[in-house]
Design a protein around this motif. Structure first.
Motif, short mmCIF file in Angstrom:
data_model
loop_
_atom_site.label_atom_id
_atom_site.label_comp_id
_atom_site.label_asym_id
_atom_site.label_seq_id
_atom_site.Cartn_x
_atom_site.Cartn_y
_atom_site.Cartn_z
N LEU A 321 0.21 -1.63 0.20
CA LEU A 321 0.08 0.27 -0.17
C LEU A 321 0.64 1.20 -0.10
O LEU A 321 0.27 2.76 -0.83
CB LEU A 321 -0.76 -0.02 1.11
CG LEU A 321 -2.00 -1.04 0.83
CD1 LEU A 321 -2.95 -1.09 2.62
CD2 LEU A 321 -2.73 -1.18 -0.10
N ILE A 322 1.80 0.96 0.87
CA ILE A 322 2.49 2.08 1.22
C ILE A 322 3.81 2.90 -0.41
O ILE A 322 4.46 3.45 0.07
CB ILE A 322 3.39 2.20 2.65
CG1 ILE A 322 4.44 1.66 2.16
CG2 ILE A 322 1.98 2.47 3.62
CD1 ILE A 322 4.93 1.43 3.84
N TYR A 323 4.37 1.21 -0.95
CA TYR A 323 5.82 1.32 -1.49
C TYR A 323 5.44 2.18 -2.80
O TYR A 323 6.44 3.62 -3.26
CB TYR A 323 5.53 -0.06 -2.42
CG TYR A 323 6.92 -0.03 -3.29
CD1 TYR A 323 7.89 0.63 -2.81
CD2 TYR A 323 6.79 -1.19 -4.16
CE1 TYR A 323 9.13 0.75 -3.75
CE2 TYR A 323 7.36 -1.00 -4.98
CZ TYR A 323 9.30 -0.57 -5.34
OH TYR A 323 9.78 -0.92 -5.24
N VAL A 324 4.21 2.36 -3.66
CA VAL A 324 4.06 3.61 -4.93
C VAL A 324 3.88 4.67 -4.16
O VAL A 324 4.98 5.87 -4.83
CB VAL A 324 3.42 2.87 -5.77
CG1 VAL A 324 2.68 4.21 -5.85
CG2 VAL A 324 3.67 1.64 -6.34
N PRO A 325 3.48 5.22 -2.89
CA PRO A 325 3.37 6.91 -1.97
C PRO A 325 4.38 6.81 -2.01
O PRO A 325 5.43 8.39 -2.45
CB PRO A 325 1.84 6.68 -1.28
CG PRO A 325 1.48 5.36 -1.57
CD PRO A 325 2.17 4.53 -2.43
N LEU A 326 5.59 6.15 -1.48
CA LEU A 326 6.82 6.75 -1.14
C LEU A 326 7.66 7.26 -2.33
O LEU A 326 9.04 8.02 -2.16
CB LEU A 326 7.40 4.99 -0.32
CG LEU A 326 8.67 5.31 -0.21
CD1 LEU A 326 8.71 6.31 1.57
CD2 LEU A 326 8.95 3.99 1.36
#
Length: 362
Positions: A321-326
């Motif tokens: 869930l956080i990989y792309v926003p990061l």
């Protein structure tokens, strides 16, 4: 020219989806009935409007910028120079990064490093001048190369005042180009159509043509456009799902339904009725920076996970869930930091030049 912030908002959404396509965030995620590959396929299909929209938005901004200019060709020429500088700068940066990684993996400059370096460059070929680079982490730079060649053709047809002819020709070429994408295995086609002639040129010209017409004043309500967009996206999902999962065709970079989606998006953003989203606008104004940087971060993250033996983390829901926003956030801040450094350096140069002139005058 007042900037159309609706275009920036759509560009921001588009770059997030481009990073999704390249990062494959849910590739290793499986939980119950949730299949990571199918989820990635959904995101990949949803995001296939992104690159065509980037080309169309560039054409639109060029058209708006040059609308009242006596010599639009000069502006396009300067725009080509800017894109060319960005291309060669980031080509050098990424190659240096890739070579550094090879040196670390080989534990120094030795025979193993020389062998890996030779393998690294073996995919480079003369046709990269047209198709764009295809080795290491430079795979995404084809976009800039396609933009440059498309700008050359667009400038030529603007000069001879035949943009409408170019729009028709590029539309036909785009339809032919689809046969080299998702339909390639069905039609036994093996030529590459992710390029300027079959792909970028049509959308760049379409965006420019939109800027010269009053299409946004058509009496179509935004709500009706959104309904048609949902229908077009749904048909694109059906098209790609049938081709990939029923006929074993490749995923492809664009499809037949990419065309109505981009036309509808241009109609929607021309009305400029999107609610204010300052963060998305800022991201949309820096999409090119995020685009050129994010593959390095994807590669670095992958290497770090392998080195730290954190492979299990890839299977967690939180990481996916956080990989792309990061990736998007870090890419954005790196690019804005680079821009600030460039601004400071240019300011120092200008101040020095002014001081030198004052000293000469006195």
């Amino acid at each position: 020219m007042a900037r159309n912030y609706s275009i920036d908002i759509v560009k921001a959404i588009a770059i997030i989806l481009v990073v999704c396509i390249h990062a494959d965030p849910f590739e290793s995620f499986h939980a119950g009935s949730i299949n990571g590959e199918k989820l990635n396929f959904f995101l990949d299909t949803l995001g296939r409007f992104a690159v065509p929209f980037f080309f169309a938005a560039s054409g639109y901004f060029i058209g708006m910028k040059t609308k009242k200019m006596d010599a639009p060709f000069q502006y396009i020429k300067s725009y080509m120079k800017k894109i060319s500088k960005i291309y060669f700068t980031w080509l050098l940066i990424i190659v240096l990064y890739d070579v550094s990684v090879l040196a670390v993996q080989s534990k120094g400059i030795n025979a193993a490093f020389v062998g890996q370096l030779s393998s690294y460059f073996e995919n480079a070929a003369i046709y990269d001048i047209y198709y764009g680079t295809s080795f290491g982490n430079t795979y995404h730079l084809w976009f800039l190369v396609a933009m440059i060649w498309s700008l050359v053709l667009l400038a030529l047809f603007i000069r001879i005042q035949k943009v409408r002819v170019l729009l028709l020709l590029s539309f036909i070429l785009n339809l032919v180009g689809v046969t080299g994408q998702s339909y390639s295995s069905l039609l036994n086609v093996d030529y590459l159509t992710r390029d300027a002639l079959f792909f970028a040129l049509f959308y760049l010209t379409l965006g420019y043509w939109f800027s010269q017409r009053k299409a946004g004043r058509l009496k179509i309500r935004p709500r009706r456009i959104c309904e048609m967009l949902i229908l077009s996206f749904s048909l694109q999902f059906i098209e790609r799902y049938f081709l990939v999962y029923r006929l074993d065709a490749p995923w492809g970079d664009y499809s037949l339904f990419s065309i109505p989606i981009i036309v509808l998006l241009l109609l929607l953003v021309e009305k400029n009725e999107f609610p204010a989203q300052p963060n998305l606008v800022r991201l949309g104004q820096n999409t090119l920076g995020v685009y050129v940087i994010h593959p390095i971060l994807i590669n670095f993250t992958t290497l770090l996970i392998e080195w730290m033996q954190w492979q299990e983390m890839r299977e967690s829901l939180l990481w996916n869930l956080i990989y792309v926003p990061l990736l998007v956030t870090v890419s954005f801040f790196i690019y804005t930091w680079i821009q600030k450094c460039k601004w400071k350096i240019n300011n120092l140069k200008e101040t020095k030049e002014q001081n030198d002139r004052v000293s000469l005058e006195t």
